[in-house]
Design a protein around this motif. Structure first.
Motif, PDB file in Angstrom:
ATOM      1  N   GLY A  35      11.746 -13.741   1.067  1.00 37.01           N
ATOM      2  CA  GLY A  35      10.472 -14.529   0.708  1.00 37.01           C
ATOM      3  C   GLY A  35       9.517 -15.034   1.714  1.00 37.01           C
ATOM      4  N   VAL A  48       6.235 -20.251   0.145  1.00 38.89           N
ATOM      5  CA  VAL A  48       5.151 -19.854  -0.809  1.00 38.89           C
ATOM      6  C   VAL A  48       5.576 -19.105  -1.811  1.00 38.89           C
ATOM      7  CG1 VAL A  48       3.248 -18.229  -0.509  1.00 38.89           C
ATOM      8  CG2 VAL A  48       3.942 -19.667   1.540  1.00 38.89           C
ATOM      9  N   ALA A  49       6.514 -18.261  -1.667  1.00 45.98           N
ATOM     10  CA  ALA A  49       7.096 -17.545  -2.416  1.00 45.98           C
ATOM     11  C   ALA A  49       8.479 -16.798  -2.263  1.00 45.98           C
ATOM     12  CB  ALA A  49       6.203 -16.212  -3.026  1.00 45.98           C
ATOM     13  N   ARG A  50       9.412 -16.548  -3.228  1.00 48.09           N
ATOM     14  CA  ARG A  50      10.546 -15.893  -2.947  1.00 48.09           C
ATOM     15  C   ARG A  50      11.043 -14.968  -3.925  1.00 48.09           C
ATOM     16  NH1 ARG A  50      13.624 -21.213  -2.923  1.00 48.09           N
ATOM     17  NH2 ARG A  50      14.253 -21.383  -5.019  1.00 48.09           N
ATOM     18  N   THR A  57      11.647 -14.426  -9.309  1.00 47.65           N
ATOM     19  CA  THR A  57      10.727 -14.506  -8.608  1.00 47.65           C
ATOM     20  C   THR A  57      10.459 -16.395  -8.458  1.00 47.65           C
ATOM     21  OG1 THR A  57       8.663 -14.326 -10.029  1.00 47.65           O
ATOM     22  CG2 THR A  57       9.526 -12.838  -8.031  1.00 47.65           C
ATOM     23  N   TYR A  59       7.603 -19.480  -7.028  1.00 53.00           N
ATOM     24  CA  TYR A  59       6.263 -19.564  -6.358  1.00 53.00           C
ATOM     25  C   TYR A  59       5.928 -21.028  -6.262  1.00 53.00           C
ATOM     26  CZ  TYR A  59       5.136 -14.625  -7.562  1.00 53.00           C
ATOM     27  OH  TYR A  59       4.987 -13.267  -7.569  1.00 53.00           O
ATOM     28  N   VAL A  63      -0.036 -21.554  -4.910  1.00 55.56           N
ATOM     29  CA  VAL A  63      -0.297 -20.360  -5.169  1.00 55.56           C
ATOM     30  C   VAL A  63       0.137 -19.335  -6.453  1.00 55.56           C
ATOM     31  CG1 VAL A  63       0.228 -20.302  -2.939  1.00 55.56           C
ATOM     32  CG2 VAL A  63       1.906 -19.329  -4.260  1.00 55.56           C
ATOM     33  N   ARG A  64       0.684 -20.031  -7.429  1.00 55.39           N
ATOM     34  CA  ARG A  64       0.818 -19.409  -8.687  1.00 55.39           C
ATOM     35  C   ARG A  64      -0.421 -18.937  -9.417  1.00 55.39           C
ATOM     36  NH1 ARG A  64       3.799 -22.989 -10.515  1.00 55.39           N
ATOM     37  NH2 ARG A  64       5.661 -22.312  -9.851  1.00 55.39           N
ATOM     38  N   PHE A  67      -0.978 -15.399  -5.803  1.00 54.63           N
ATOM     39  CA  PHE A  67      -0.083 -14.512  -5.059  1.00 54.63           C
ATOM     40  C   PHE A  67       1.019 -13.877  -5.713  1.00 54.63           C
ATOM     41  CE2 PHE A  67      -0.807 -17.026  -1.003  1.00 54.63           C
ATOM     42  CZ  PHE A  67      -1.941 -17.264  -1.018  1.00 54.63           C
ATOM     43  N   THR A  68       1.396 -12.696  -5.248  1.00 50.45           N
ATOM     44  CA  THR A  68       2.233 -11.997  -6.150  1.00 50.45           C
ATOM     45  C   THR A  68       3.219 -11.479  -5.037  1.00 50.45           C
ATOM     46  OG1 THR A  68       0.869 -11.326  -7.777  1.00 50.45           O
ATOM     47  CG2 THR A  68       2.961 -10.008  -7.567  1.00 50.45           C
ATOM     48  N   ILE A  69       4.530 -11.778  -5.139  1.00 52.29           N
ATOM     49  CA  ILE A  69       5.609 -11.279  -4.230  1.00 52.29           C
ATOM     50  C   ILE A  69       6.243 -10.309  -5.017  1.00 52.29           C
ATOM     51  CG2 ILE A  69       7.675 -12.921  -5.233  1.00 52.29           C
ATOM     52  CD1 ILE A  69       8.311 -13.026  -2.086  1.00 52.29           C
ATOM     53  N   LEU A  79       3.489  -9.742   0.004  1.00 50.99           N
ATOM     54  CA  LEU A  79       3.035 -10.889  -0.554  1.00 50.99           C
ATOM     55  C   LEU A  79       1.673 -10.302  -0.718  1.00 50.99           C
ATOM     56  CD1 LEU A  79       3.478 -13.634  -1.700  1.00 50.99           C
ATOM     57  CD2 LEU A  79       2.575 -14.239   0.753  1.00 50.99           C
TER      58      LEU A  79
END
Length: 114
Positions: A35, A48-50, A57, A59, A63-64, A67-69, A79
């Motif tokens: 992440g 931020v995200a994992r 996932t 978020y 950032v939801r 952002f896309t992880i 990311l």
């Protein structure tokens, strides 16, 4: 030991996009969660995200939807950041968990400014 190397930071105008990438090397057997965290000046490091090795996932609320992880492989994570805001300015750190140990990259600076 696990080594993490980030790339893709930089300066971008508000509303712009950036893509961060991170690759793990070393003792990678057992790597599960990967992440991104970030730390802005004077603030605590925050998630931020994992993403898990199964693809689940999570978020941060801030950032939801922007952002896309993604898990590029068992040892690489990206990311994609869109609609960036000045408040997204921070050092972004790649993170992974191997068994019960946590590892961090050195960080990459993201600056959102006009």
């Amino acid at each position: 030991q696990v080594q993490l190397v980030e790339s893709g930071g930089g300066l971008v105008q508000p509303g712009g996009s950036l893509r961060l990438s991170c690759a793990a090397s070393g003792s990678i057997i057992g790597v599960s969660i990967m992440g991104w965290y970030r730390q802005a000046p004077g603030k605590q490091r925050e998630l931020v995200a994992r993403i898990t090795d199964a693809g689940f996932t999570a978020y941060a609320d801030s950032v939801r939807g922007r952002f896309t992880i993604s898990r590029d492989s068992t040892t690489a994570v990206s990311l994609q950041m869109k609609s960036l805001k000045p408040e997204d300015t921070a050092v972004y750190y790649c993170y992974t968990r191997r068994w019960t140990d946590d590892y961090w990259g050195r960080g990459t600076q993201v600056t959102v400014s006009s």
